[in-house]
Design a protein around this motif. Structure first.
Motif, PDB file in Angstrom:
ATOM      1  N   UNK A 120      15.016  11.878  -1.042  1.00 35.52           N
ATOM      2  CA  UNK A 120      14.452  11.372   0.219  1.00 35.52           C
ATOM      3  C   UNK A 120      15.343  10.282   0.806  1.00 35.52           C
ATOM      4  N   UNK A 121      15.694  10.422   2.055  1.00 29.71           N
ATOM      5  CA  UNK A 121      16.455   9.372   2.731  1.00 29.71           C
ATOM      6  C   UNK A 121      15.580   8.124   2.857  1.00 29.71           C
ATOM      7  N   UNK A 122      16.175   6.948   3.065  1.00 31.56           N
ATOM      8  CA  UNK A 122      15.405   5.692   3.011  1.00 31.56           C
ATOM      9  C   UNK A 122      14.168   5.653   3.895  1.00 31.56           C
ATOM     10  N   UNK A 123      14.254   6.128   5.145  1.00 31.51           N
ATOM     11  CA  UNK A 123      13.089   6.067   6.030  1.00 31.51           C
ATOM     12  C   UNK A 123      11.972   6.974   5.540  1.00 31.51           C
ATOM     13  N   UNK A 124      12.341   8.172   5.100  1.00 30.17           N
ATOM     14  CA  UNK A 124      11.334   9.103   4.585  1.00 30.17           C
ATOM     15  C   UNK A 124      10.708   8.546   3.316  1.00 30.17           C
ATOM     16  N   UNK A 125      11.522   7.991   2.455  1.00 35.13           N
ATOM     17  CA  UNK A 125      11.015   7.433   1.209  1.00 35.13           C
ATOM     18  C   UNK A 125      10.058   6.280   1.481  1.00 35.13           C
ATOM     19  N   UNK A 126      10.421   5.431   2.423  1.00 32.64           N
ATOM     20  CA  UNK A 126       9.562   4.288   2.749  1.00 32.64           C
ATOM     21  C   UNK A 126       8.204   4.760   3.268  1.00 32.64           C
ATOM     22  N   UNK A 127       8.220   5.812   4.089  1.00 36.27           N
ATOM     23  CA  UNK A 127       6.962   6.341   4.612  1.00 36.27           C
ATOM     24  C   UNK A 127       6.091   6.937   3.538  1.00 36.27           C
ATOM     25  N   UNK A 219      17.909  16.418   4.245  1.00 37.65           N
ATOM     26  CA  UNK A 219      17.992  15.554   3.066  1.00 37.65           C
ATOM     27  C   UNK A 219      18.364  16.363   1.831  1.00 37.65           C
ATOM     28  N   UNK A 220      17.819  17.572   1.716  1.00 30.00           N
ATOM     29  CA  UNK A 220      18.167  18.436   0.584  1.00 30.00           C
ATOM     30  C   UNK A 220      19.622  18.858   0.649  1.00 30.00           C
ATOM     31  N   UNK A 221      20.123  19.185   1.840  1.00 26.68           N
ATOM     32  CA  UNK A 221      21.530  19.586   1.953  1.00 26.68           C
ATOM     33  C   UNK A 221      22.457  18.473   1.491  1.00 26.68           C
ATOM     34  N   UNK A 222      22.177  17.265   1.921  1.00 25.38           N
ATOM     35  CA  UNK A 222      23.015  16.121   1.537  1.00 25.38           C
ATOM     36  C   UNK A 222      22.931  15.880   0.036  1.00 25.38           C
ATOM     37  N   UNK A 223      21.731  15.886  -0.488  1.00 31.80           N
ATOM     38  CA  UNK A 223      21.553  15.605  -1.918  1.00 31.80           C
ATOM     39  C   UNK A 223      22.259  16.654  -2.772  1.00 31.80           C
ATOM     40  N   UNK A 224      22.054  17.923  -2.476  1.00 30.06           N
ATOM     41  CA  UNK A 224      22.652  18.970  -3.296  1.00 30.06           C
ATOM     42  C   UNK A 224      24.173  18.958  -3.186  1.00 30.06           C
ATOM     43  N   UNK A 225      24.700  18.692  -2.002  1.00 28.35           N
ATOM     44  CA  UNK A 225      26.146  18.606  -1.830  1.00 28.35           C
ATOM     45  C   UNK A 225      26.731  17.518  -2.728  1.00 28.35           C
ATOM     46  N   UNK A 226      26.019  16.406  -2.827  1.00 28.53           N
ATOM     47  CA  UNK A 226      26.521  15.274  -3.614  1.00 28.53           C
ATOM     48  C   UNK A 226      26.259  15.412  -5.106  1.00 28.53           C
TER      49      UNK A 226
END
Length: 302
Positions: A120-127, A219-226
């Motif tokens: 989860x990116x920071x804004x999504x995680x915070x929510x 968010x999934x695309x970024x996470x899996x790429x990394x």
């Protein structure tokens, strides 16, 4: 003295009348942790464990331990019947005998415990945290990898290498299983992510926020790429049904499949992604396909 007592208790737990059919044995542990509250863990040892004292065994770690083996412990009177699936596959020589370690979920904090925090990116995680509370997937993963697995390796005759260690779960448990494979490939070499809740939040919440679904896919695309990287001997099973909650999963699963392929994972060899028409989001559906899941994922344990 403590080691001798543990050995005696283990022998007593495994002892059975000579005429009884060996269908494996269950042993329960209460495991303290520096990362999560004390966890109840149920271990299933396969047939022959007590007799074949030099043999070592691969291990499958599974979440939602209450729903794996015994209906009286399950929340919905439905179970995976994971030991029965293992018995069938072992008898048919589709995989070598293996140990199952089932870890109970914590009840009302199950969502937070199984959440893959870094996705989860920071804004999504915070929510999410503002409504659900602190997300604890990283702490739970540390418990699994750094506390529970070393303990199981000390107590039981395991094959401790990553290629002989799998992790499996459904829904949120599917999320944390994939997370274990990506975050700790040094520990877990196989994962089954069953009816995985890749949407991260519920369909009603998604409906209230147009565009949020695309944000989650991104968010999934970024996470899996990394984090996913090349398979390097790892195996990943993924699936979903088409009814009840599973009816919402296809668009997210397609993103995961595409990213896996882009990173060099070959479907049918390194990963599998299947759709079960009409299958619902429950333990009965998962039990019905568990032979297929274990059979593919564990096929090289021979």
């Amino acid at each position: 003295m403590r080691g001798w007592l543990l050995a005696l208790l283990l022998w007593l737990a495994l002892a059975a009348p000579a005429h009884a059919r060996d269908e494996g044995h269950f042993i329960s542990h209460e495991v303290p942790s520096a990362f999560v509250p004390q966890a109840t863990v149920t271990v299933w040892l396969p047939p022959g464990y007590a007799r074949e004292t030099r043999r070592r065994y691969p291990v499958v770690y599974m979440h939602d331990g209450q729903n794996l083996f015994f209906k009286e412990r399950s929340g919905y009177n439905k179970i995976w019947a994971a030991d029965r699936s293992a018995l069938r596959l072992i008898a048919d020589r589709k995989t070598r005998p293996f140990i199952i370690v089932g870890v109970d979920h914590p009840g009302k904090e199950r969502y937070q415990r199984y959440f893959p925090v870094k996705v989860a990116e920071p804004l999504l995680r915070a929510g999410i945290e503002s409504s659900a509370g602190p997300l604890k997937g990283d702490a739970y993963l540390r418990f699994l990898a750094d506390e529970l697995k070393p303990l199981m390796d000390r107590i039981y005759r395991t094959r401790p290498q990553a290629r002989h260690t799998a992790v499996a779960g459904s829904s949120m448990g599917g999320l944390i299983s994939l997370y274990a494979l990506t975050e700790r490939p040094d520990v877990f070499g196989k994962a089954a992510a069953v009816s995985t809740h890749f949407a991260l939040i519920g369909p009603d919440d998604l409906a209230k926020a147009p565009g949020l679904g695309e944000t989650i896919k991104g968010a999934w695309r970024v996470y899996l790429y990394n984090q996913l990287r090349a398979p390097r001997g790892r195996k990943l099973w993924m699936d979903h049904g088409t009814a009840t909650l599973d009816a919402h999963y296809a668009p997210y699963q397609q993103v995961i499949d595409a990213e896996a392929k882009r990173l060099g994972w070959r479907q049918g060899r390194d990963f599998e992604s299947r759709v079960y028409q009409g299958a619902e989001h429950d333990e009965n559906a998962w039990a019905a396909r568990l032979d297929e899941i274990f059979g593919w994922l564990l096929s090289d344990w021979k």
